[in-house]
Design an enzyme around this catalytic site. Structure first.
Site, PDB file in Angstrom:
ATOM      1  N   ARG A 114      -9.565   0.527  15.069  1.00 36.78           N
ATOM      2  CA  ARG A 114      -9.522   1.305  13.826  1.00 36.78           C
ATOM      3  C   ARG A 114     -10.628   0.808  12.899  1.00 36.78           C
ATOM      4  NH1 ARG A 114      -4.037   1.103  10.509  1.00 36.78           N
ATOM      5  NH2 ARG A 114      -4.753  -1.034  10.138  1.00 36.78           N
ATOM      6  N   LYS A 171       0.846  -1.200   0.000  1.00 37.79           N
ATOM      7  CA  LYS A 171       0.000   0.000   0.000  1.00 37.79           C
ATOM      8  C   LYS A 171       0.879   1.246   0.000  1.00 37.79           C
ATOM      9  CE  LYS A 171      -0.503  -0.034   5.041  1.00 37.79           C
ATOM     10  NZ  LYS A 171      -1.467  -0.026   6.169  1.00 37.79           N
ATOM     11  N   MET A 231      10.410  25.016  -0.554  1.00 35.01           N
ATOM     12  CA  MET A 231       9.551  24.133  -1.333  1.00 35.01           C
ATOM     13  C   MET A 231      10.341  23.319  -2.347  1.00 35.01           C
ATOM     14  SD  MET A 231       6.204  25.003  -3.680  1.00 35.01           S
ATOM     15  CE  MET A 231       5.243  25.602  -2.298  1.00 35.01           C
ATOM     16  N   TYR A 282      14.470  31.005   4.255  1.00 33.68           N
ATOM     17  CA  TYR A 282      13.410  31.830   4.817  1.00 33.68           C
ATOM     18  C   TYR A 282      13.532  31.938   6.327  1.00 33.68           C
ATOM     19  CZ  TYR A 282      11.295  31.203   0.230  1.00 33.68           C
ATOM     20  OH  TYR A 282      11.063  31.178  -1.115  1.00 33.68           O
TER      21      TYR A 282
END
Length: 374
Positions: free
Chosen positions: A140, A40, A315, A266
């Site tokens: 779950r 998965k 990014m 940044y």
């Protein structure tokens, strides 16, 4: 996203390591225990189709995914082995589930009734298989024992095959603190399973063990084990010899020296002295490198040596401090994996970020192309 083939940033996956890990872990399974491979989340970021084929070649007999889209994509390249959905499909798409010969997990009576209706609409020429999940402590998905028995009875009455009964271990990877929890779950599952077998009149596959369960609690490896993180080279003691299969790689795009005391990236979160060499690397948080890795003391490998991040991850770029004057533009940069004699593992990165290796591996974005060897 379309993965870029026009920048030097990629994931390298060693399929030979996948095969070796499956064989190594399979050697811990006693007797006639079957091997299942959990692929998965695009095989934990490694690439589901390629990993599934490698695991199949190494002895995996069944494949586990989470969603219908994952199952359908895998089926196009793996036509024969059973593919089991760990999540329940939406009833609206059951025809696609069974056209592709996907085995769903069923939790709700309404979904089972929809399966039965679909079977009847085909005049009894088709008998789908399903798995039932028992809730034993993870809280779950899954059904309590009474609901499992009701599902099993209805499935049998209408000729549907219950091919498996299973549960998920909640604390198998914790060592001694989780031991009592494991055996409570085992007792709940085995009790529910025996009663389910009485209802069905036969014994479907019983499975519970993940990698941690197989290695720490071999008694949880009933009829089948579901190899997850171990197949990718993590979990278990270092003496076991599992090989991490993934490297996250880029290259130095720019080198420059600071012309005065300054911060980098940044927010200028750290002041660096004049003359510090900064390497810019074309990979960032849009590719799956966590933005807060700088605060956690993140590093990369260049020429076999570790280099600290110079500022917060942007990014599309990472900037690192370079104190090795031999580093050059174009040099390979490793963000996950080995280079030279050093290794920067997903588990080490996860520890810095107070998370787990699964999140680091699955967090590598689709923007990063996967390349395969072995």
């Amino acid at each position: 996203m379309i993965p870029s083939l026009r920048r030097p940033t990629y994931v390298e996956v060693d399929l030979g390591a996948i095969r070796a890990n499956v064989i190594k872990l399979g050697s811990f399974a006693r007797g006639s225990v079957h091997i299942g491979a959990v692929v998965k989340a695009d095989a934990y970021g490694h690439g589901a189709r390629e990993v599934a084929h490698a695991a199949y070649e190494a002895g995996a007999e069944m494949f586990f995914v989470a969603t219908l889209d994952e199952a359908l994509s895998l089926r196009t390249s793996l036509p024969e082995p059973p593919i089991v959905m760990l999540g329940e499909p939406d009833s609206r798409y059951l025809d696609e589930v069974f056209e592709a010969n996907i085995t769903p997990t069923i939790h709700q009576m309404t979904t089972l009734k929809a399966m039965i209706a679909l079977t009847h609409s085909r005049h009894g020429s088709w008998r789908p298989a399903l798995h039932l999940e028992v809730e034993t402590g993870l809280h779950r998905l899954g059904s309590d024992t009474s609901s499992v028995l009701e599902l099993a009875a209805l499935a049998r009455a209408h000729g549907l095959e219950v091919a498996g009964v299973y549960s998920h271990l909640a604390r198998a990877d914790e060592g001694e603190p989780g031991r009592a929890s494991v055996f409570v779950q085992v007792a709940r599952l085995t009790k529910a399973y025996e009663r389910t077998c009485e209802v069905l009149g036969y014994r479907p596959l019983l499975h519970m063990a993940n990698t941690a369960g197989l290695l720490r609690y071999p008694e949880t490896a009933f009829d089948l084990v579901r190899l997850g993180i171990g197949m990718y080279g993590y979990e278990g003691p270092s003496t076991l010899g599992l090989r991490p299969a993934l490297r996250l790689v880029s290259r130095v795009a720019r080198l420059h020296e600071l012309d005065g005391d300054s911060g980098v990236s940044y927010g200028h979160r750290r002041s660096l002295p004049s003359g510090t060499t900064i390497a810019t690397i074309p990979i960032g948080y849009a590719d799956g490198v966590r933005r807060n890795l700088f605060d956690a003391g993140g590093q990369v490998l260049i020429r076999g040596r570790r280099h600290d991040l110079a500022g917060v991850v942007a990014m599309d770029h990472v900037m690192v401090v370079v104190d090795d004057q031999t580093v050059a533009v174009g040099d390979e940069v490793v963000l996950i994996g080995g280079q030279g004699d050093d290794f920067l593992g997903a588990d080490e990165i996860a520890s810095r970020l107070c998370t787990i290796s699964y999140e680091i591996l699955t967090g590598i974005s689709d923007r990063v192309p996967r390349r395969y060897r072995g």
